[in-house]
Motif scaffolding. Structure first.
Motif, PDB file in Angstrom:
ATOM      1  N   ALA A  20       0.828  -1.204   0.000  1.00 37.16           N
ATOM      2  CA  ALA A  20       0.000   0.000   0.000  1.00 37.16           C
ATOM      3  C   ALA A  20       0.856   1.246   0.000  1.00 37.16           C
ATOM      4  CB  ALA A  20      -0.908  -0.002   1.218  1.00 37.16           C
ATOM      5  N   PHE A  21       2.004   1.145   0.611  1.00 35.56           N
ATOM      6  CA  PHE A  21       2.807   2.338   0.793  1.00 35.56           C
ATOM      7  C   PHE A  21       3.791   2.548  -0.350  1.00 35.56           C
ATOM      8  CE2 PHE A  21       6.210   4.812   2.827  1.00 35.56           C
ATOM      9  CZ  PHE A  21       5.434   5.887   3.196  1.00 35.56           C
ATOM     10  N   VAL A  23       5.941   3.697  -3.012  1.00 34.63           N
ATOM     11  CA  VAL A  23       6.067   5.120  -3.292  1.00 34.63           C
ATOM     12  C   VAL A  23       5.324   5.526  -4.544  1.00 34.63           C
ATOM     13  CG1 VAL A  23       7.698   6.893  -3.885  1.00 34.63           C
ATOM     14  CG2 VAL A  23       8.243   5.239  -2.134  1.00 34.63           C
ATOM     15  N   ILE A  24       5.665   4.878  -5.617  1.00 33.21           N
ATOM     16  CA  ILE A  24       4.905   5.142  -6.836  1.00 33.21           C
ATOM     17  C   ILE A  24       4.004   3.921  -7.007  1.00 33.21           C
ATOM     18  CG2 ILE A  24       5.023   5.631  -9.270  1.00 33.21           C
ATOM     19  CD1 ILE A  24       6.281   7.786  -7.564  1.00 33.21           C
ATOM     20  N   ASP A  25       2.877   3.969  -6.356  1.00 33.42           N
ATOM     21  CA  ASP A  25       2.016   2.798  -6.454  1.00 33.42           C
ATOM     22  C   ASP A  25       1.202   2.858  -7.739  1.00 33.42           C
ATOM     23  OD1 ASP A  25      -0.539   3.818  -4.084  1.00 33.42           O
ATOM     24  OD2 ASP A  25       0.453   4.862  -5.688  1.00 33.42           O
ATOM     25  N   LYS A  27       1.905   2.090 -10.717  1.00 32.18           N
ATOM     26  CA  LYS A  27       2.638   1.370 -11.748  1.00 32.18           C
ATOM     27  C   LYS A  27       1.708   1.114 -12.933  1.00 32.18           C
ATOM     28  CE  LYS A  27       6.224   0.848  -9.030  1.00 32.18           C
ATOM     29  NZ  LYS A  27       7.390   1.695  -9.171  1.00 32.18           N
ATOM     30  N   LEU A  44      -2.458   8.169 -10.807  1.00 33.69           N
ATOM     31  CA  LEU A  44      -3.206   7.087 -10.176  1.00 33.69           C
ATOM     32  C   LEU A  44      -3.056   7.039  -8.657  1.00 33.69           C
ATOM     33  CD1 LEU A  44      -2.539   4.237 -12.759  1.00 33.69           C
ATOM     34  CD2 LEU A  44      -4.340   5.967 -12.748  1.00 33.69           C
ATOM     35  N   SER A  45      -1.928   7.487  -8.129  1.00 25.50           N
ATOM     36  CA  SER A  45      -1.723   7.339  -6.697  1.00 25.50           C
ATOM     37  C   SER A  45      -2.758   8.124  -5.901  1.00 25.50           C
ATOM     38  CB  SER A  45      -0.303   7.766  -6.304  1.00 25.50           C
ATOM     39  OG  SER A  45      -0.097   9.124  -6.576  1.00 25.50           O
ATOM     40  N   CYS A  46      -3.244   9.231  -6.461  1.00 22.97           N
ATOM     41  CA  CYS A  46      -4.289   9.990  -5.769  1.00 22.97           C
ATOM     42  C   CYS A  46      -5.673   9.733  -6.365  1.00 22.97           C
ATOM     43  CB  CYS A  46      -3.990  11.488  -5.813  1.00 22.97           C
ATOM     44  SG  CYS A  46      -2.588  11.992  -4.805  1.00 22.97           S
ATOM     45  N   ALA A  54      -8.838   6.982  -3.324  1.00 19.87           N
ATOM     46  CA  ALA A  54      -8.801   6.645  -1.907  1.00 19.87           C
ATOM     47  C   ALA A  54      -8.906   7.905  -1.038  1.00 19.87           C
ATOM     48  CB  ALA A  54      -7.505   5.901  -1.595  1.00 19.87           C
ATOM     49  N   LEU A  55      -8.551   9.039  -1.607  1.00 21.54           N
ATOM     50  CA  LEU A  55      -8.627  10.288  -0.846  1.00 21.54           C
ATOM     51  C   LEU A  55      -9.983  10.931  -1.078  1.00 21.54           C
ATOM     52  CD1 LEU A  55      -5.069  11.685  -1.703  1.00 21.54           C
ATOM     53  CD2 LEU A  55      -5.778  10.452   0.354  1.00 21.54           C
ATOM     54  N   VAL A  58     -10.423  14.123  -3.507  1.00 22.30           N
ATOM     55  CA  VAL A  58      -9.818  14.056  -4.840  1.00 22.30           C
ATOM     56  C   VAL A  58     -10.882  13.581  -5.822  1.00 22.30           C
ATOM     57  CG1 VAL A  58      -8.137  12.808  -6.239  1.00 22.30           C
ATOM     58  CG2 VAL A  58      -7.485  13.701  -3.992  1.00 22.30           C
ATOM     59  N   ILE A  92       1.971  18.918 -10.421  1.00 22.55           N
ATOM     60  CA  ILE A  92       1.916  17.610 -11.072  1.00 22.55           C
ATOM     61  C   ILE A  92       1.954  17.748 -12.600  1.00 22.55           C
ATOM     62  CG2 ILE A  92       0.459  15.564 -11.463  1.00 22.55           C
ATOM     63  CD1 ILE A  92       1.544  15.525  -8.680  1.00 22.55           C
TER      64      ILE A  92
ATOM     65  N   GLY B 434      -4.204   9.579   4.957  1.00 26.50           N
ATOM     66  CA  GLY B 434      -4.035   9.536   3.508  1.00 26.50           C
ATOM     67  C   GLY B 434      -4.663   8.265   2.989  1.00 26.50           C
ATOM     68  N   LYS B 435      -3.903   7.492   2.241  1.00 26.08           N
ATOM     69  CA  LYS B 435      -4.451   6.246   1.693  1.00 26.08           C
ATOM     70  C   LYS B 435      -4.324   5.069   2.661  1.00 26.08           C
ATOM     71  CE  LYS B 435      -3.481   5.277  -2.600  1.00 26.08           C
ATOM     72  NZ  LYS B 435      -2.751   5.142  -3.867  1.00 26.08           N
ATOM     73  N   VAL B 495       8.187  12.443  -3.525  1.00 19.54           N
ATOM     74  CA  VAL B 495       8.872  11.171  -3.291  1.00 19.54           C
ATOM     75  C   VAL B 495       9.329  10.642  -4.629  1.00 19.54           C
ATOM     76  CG1 VAL B 495       6.728   9.823  -3.448  1.00 19.54           C
ATOM     77  CG2 VAL B 495       8.635   8.963  -2.085  1.00 19.54           C
ATOM     78  N   ASP B 497      11.676   7.276  -6.700  1.00 20.06           N
ATOM     79  CA  ASP B 497      12.368   5.989  -6.637  1.00 20.06           C
ATOM     80  C   ASP B 497      13.870   6.216  -6.760  1.00 20.06           C
ATOM     81  OD1 ASP B 497      10.067   4.523  -6.439  1.00 20.06           O
ATOM     82  OD2 ASP B 497       9.877   4.187  -8.587  1.00 20.06           O
ATOM     83  N   THR B 505      13.461   4.115  -2.010  1.00 19.82           N
ATOM     84  CA  THR B 505      12.656   5.321  -1.834  1.00 19.82           C
ATOM     85  C   THR B 505      13.491   6.480  -1.297  1.00 19.82           C
ATOM     86  OG1 THR B 505      10.703   4.001  -1.335  1.00 19.82           O
ATOM     87  CG2 THR B 505      10.689   6.288  -0.554  1.00 19.82           C
ATOM     88  N   PRO B 538      -0.009  11.051  -1.774  1.00 21.92           N
ATOM     89  CA  PRO B 538      -1.329  10.699  -1.228  1.00 21.92           C
ATOM     90  C   PRO B 538      -1.302  10.414   0.274  1.00 21.92           C
ATOM     91  CG  PRO B 538      -0.402   8.821  -2.359  1.00 21.92           C
ATOM     92  CD  PRO B 538       0.597   9.921  -2.515  1.00 21.92           C
ATOM     93  N   PHE B 539      -0.331  10.931   0.965  1.00 22.47           N
ATOM     94  CA  PHE B 539      -0.241  10.788   2.422  1.00 22.47           C
ATOM     95  C   PHE B 539       0.031  12.163   3.042  1.00 22.47           C
ATOM     96  CE2 PHE B 539       1.134   6.844   0.491  1.00 22.47           C
ATOM     97  CZ  PHE B 539       0.334   5.920   1.139  1.00 22.47           C
TER      98      PHE B 539
END
Lengths: 112, 612
Positions: A20-21, A23-25, A27, A44-46, A54-55, A58, A92, B434-435, B495, B497, B505, B538-539
């Motif tokens: 879940a965490f 960083v660049i989820d 993908k 996608l992360s937001c 999920a927020l 948003v 962004i 956040g998420k 953040v 990679d 990270t 998102p956090f």
């Protein structure tokens, strides 16, 4: 007993949370790899991969009119939408090319 | 020439450095910059206390021309390789002098001579023995006097303007709900002792790092990758004090086996309120704070003088969620890293303690989220709660609330009233950080007893009122108007990679991870700036800036009409915060960073350099 349970559940939590965490989820393979433009991955992360961000504050992008999305991105990019969370969107999208903007708008707008 | 000084004539060069041997106390030090026979500049410093296991290097050009004598203090300062070549030397008090004239008091030399013997291990270090008149100790005890009531942490108070205390960090045994653990904590306690001082006081902390050698001592340090969990220092969170030398200097690295003497002088107009202390050595902050290394610090005044608050029984509540190593001492960042890792929350070191309050009673709670990562929205359904301060600073008026948020690093002053006898839960409801979905946590049982319960002594305070009028302000913290702002900046939280880093990270501010050699913000003393923090992740990230507090202007563009003064504020996920701050009183370098400490250790921190 508690110690064992704590450790076991803790380990599980790590594994779940790690994903879940990530960083660049966002993908490419999280969404629609055949169609999604590369530039859309950062959204996608937001904004979520399944149309349900999920927020809470948003907006949903999936299914929006492509022209509306294109105009919105340009407004953020050019600073016509500013202040508060619009500042986040500006950061962004500020480096997106015209082609990127069109591709993102088309992909999200065309996805139901 | 002043007879109190010994002059050491030296060859004038661009470089001035002097090595002062271990355990030397210099009462006064003066440097004169000379050209031919004329003095063009002079600087004087008072009371420099040299660590007992390392020499001090002082200089004017080690890494920047404006460096002061008291700026460079061994142990090493993070990031400045120039400093490492001057590490501990033994022998006479002053081994090497070149450059400008160095004048040191005779008293200092005598101390220095004696200290050479001390360094050889023959005599004890005199300042590690606290004189009885420089500290008052209040044992950990229940403020209401009931046997199973939650005690306040032990307190140490300043006396006659000084608080002189011995602190250490060690790998100490502690019993957690999950079982026996070995934790890196202050003075073998969770939390550490509460420090209580007054504006104008001086804190003299003889700090000792008793932790074992670092297991990764032989490996190179990679900035922004967690490392060397047994190297440490002490940060005085929220204090408006010098960031230099042996004050609130977070660039210090105190290695296992080393000691260091902090001297932290509060200005006479220092804002009163709740502060705290914790380690702040980049790379090991999260591991140590996640262990439980933290304590409350209270600077008296302002709210304390409101009659309704003064009449209330006071509690200090430090909320922590210590995390042990899988097998002994924590040696990996992995258990700390996931935001939603299962945690057992402690209040003053106890798991789900009982907190007693009488029916109709108003108590004053000083709350601190001393955790390393998880937010705490706080509820006590069935109780009446009124917020009166954030990060120690008074709100304009008491605000009745059902729930309020404590991000890591935040403090709150709360007036809480027992309305009806019974047992109520102090809890963190399930929520989304956040998420990340975080579960409910039952923190404590609040037990409302009869107003005349015989277990409570007649002399115990029994506050009954909530202040209804305007609350007093910390006078120095006046509103910052538009006209006063001299500069505006933005900081983008992000953040990226980075292959090979922890979890590949690196957290960033303005696209870059922390670099101790880079000044990210350079401003002049007296500048007043408006900063906008833009969170592209998102956090939420609770951003904390050292030395100078800030006045919140808006969150996500919505003005906060209360204009609260804080030092740590959560920037919402995919959101923004704007605040204003004054750079006053102190020059030097310090940091702004995310107080989700694994994020700090992996890069979300910048240097702020305030110049004359």
């Amino acid at each position: 007993m508690r110690s064992f349970a704590h450790t076991a559940s803790f380990t599980a939590a790590i594994m779940i949370a790690w994903a879940a965490f990530s960083v660049i989820d966002a993908k490419a393979d999280d969404a629609k790899p055949d169609a999604m433009p590369t530039a859309a991955s950062q959204c996608l992360s937001c904004h979520g991969t399944n149309g349900n961000p999920a927020l809470k504050d948003v907006p949903i992008l999936l299914g929006q009119q492509p022209l509306y999305l294109e105009n919105a991105i340009r407004a953020y990019q050019e600073g016509r939408r500013t202040g508060g969370q619009a500042l986040v969107m500006h950061e962004i999208v500020k480096d997106l090319s015209d082609a990127d903007i069109k591709a993102i708008a088309t992909w999200f707008g065309g996805t139901q | 020439m002043d007879n109190d000084f010994i002059t050491l004539p030296v060859i004038p060069t661009a470089r001035t450095s002097v090595f002062i041997e271990p355990s030397c106390i210099i009462e006064q030090l003066r440097i004169d910059r000379s050209v031919n026979c004329g003095t063009i500049a002079s600087r004087e410093f008072e009371r420099i206390i040299v660590p007992n296991q390392a020499s001090v290097t002082v200089g004017t050009s080690l890494w920047r021309p404006s460096f002061y004598l008291s700026d460079v203090i061994s142990p090493t300062l993070m990031g400045y390789k120039n400093n490492t070549e001057h590490l501990p030397r033994r022998g006479t008090a002053f081994r090497h002098v070149e450059g400008d004239h160095i004048m040191i008091t005779r008293r200092g030399l005598l101390k220095g001579s004696a200290a050479a013997t001390v360094a050889a291990g023959i005599a004890p270090m005199p300042w590690l023995v606290s004189p009885s008149n420089a500290m008052e100790t209040i044992a950990s005890q229940s403020p209401i006097g009931i046997t199973d009531d939650l005690p306040n942490p032990m307190e140490i108070h300043s006396v006659d303007g000084r608080l002189k205390a011995d602190f250490f960090m060690d790998a100490s045994d502690y019993s957690l709900p999950s079982g026996p653990a070995k934790l890196r904590i202050f003075n073998a306690s969770i939390p550490g002792p509460t420090i209580r001082m007054k504006p104008g006081d001086t804190l003299e902390l003889a700090f000792e790092n008793r932790m074992p050698p670092n297991k990764d001592a032989g490996e190179d340090v990679v900035t922004n990758v967690p490392n060397r969990f047994n190297t440490t220092n002490v940060h005085y969170h929220g204090f408006h004090v010098s960031p230099r030398g042996n004050s609130d200097n977070v660039y210090l690295q105190i290695e296992p086996g080393q000691s260091f003497n902090y001297v932290v002088k509060l200005p006479v107009d220092h804002p009163a309120g709740n502060y705290w202390y914790h380690p702040h050595r980049h790379g090991s902050v999260s591991a140590q704070v996640a262990s439980g290394a933290a304590g409350m610090a209270i600077i008296g005044g302002t709210l304390d003088e409101v009659p309704e608050i003064a009449a209330a029984l006071e509690r200090v509540l430090v909320l922590q969620a210590p995390i042990p190593g899988i097998d002994g001492l924590l040696e990996s960042e992995k258990p700390i890293w996931p935001l939603d890792a299962e945690r057992d929350f402690l209040v003053n070191g106890q798991y789900r303690p009982k907190i007693y309050i009488r029916k109709g009673e108003v108590q004053h709670w000083r709350l601190l989220n001393a955790g390393d990562a998880q937010f705490i929205p706080l509820r006590a359904d069935g109780m009446e709660m009124h917020l009166i301060g954030l990060d120690g600073n008074p709100l304009p008026k008491a605000e009745e609330t059902e729930e309020f948020l404590l991000a890591p690093g935040n403090r709150a002053n709360l007036l809480i009233k027992g309305v009806k006898t019974g047992t109520y839960a102090l809890r963190r409801p399930a929520f989304m950080q956040g998420k990340a979905s975080l579960p409910e946590e039952h923190l404590a049982d609040i037990i409302v007893i009869a107003a005349d319960d015989p277990r409570v002594g007649k002399d115990v305070k029994f506050g009954k009122s909530i202040p209804t009028g305007d609350l007093p302000k910390n006078e120095i913290l006046t509103d910052i108007s538009d006209d006063e702002v001299t500069n505006r900046r933005k900081f983008v939280l992000g953040v990226k990679d980075v292959s090979g880093f922890f979890d590949d990270t690196e957290f960033t501010i303005n696209g870059q991870g922390f670099d101790p050699r880079r000044d990210d913000v350079v401003a002049k003393l007296g500048a007043v700036e408006e900063w906008t923090l833009i969170n592209t992740t998102p956090f939420p990230h609770p951003l904390h800036i050292h030395v100078n507090p800030f006045q919140v202007v808006s969150i996500n563009g919505e003005p906060d009409e209360r204009k609260p003064w804080m030092d740590t504020i959560a920037v919402p996920a995919a959101g923004t915060v704007t605040f204003r701050t004054r750079f006053v009183d102190f020059t030097g370098r310090y940091v702004m960073h995310c107080h989700i400490l694994p994020h700090e250790d992996t890069g979300m921190m910048i240097n702020v350099n305030i110049e004359v």
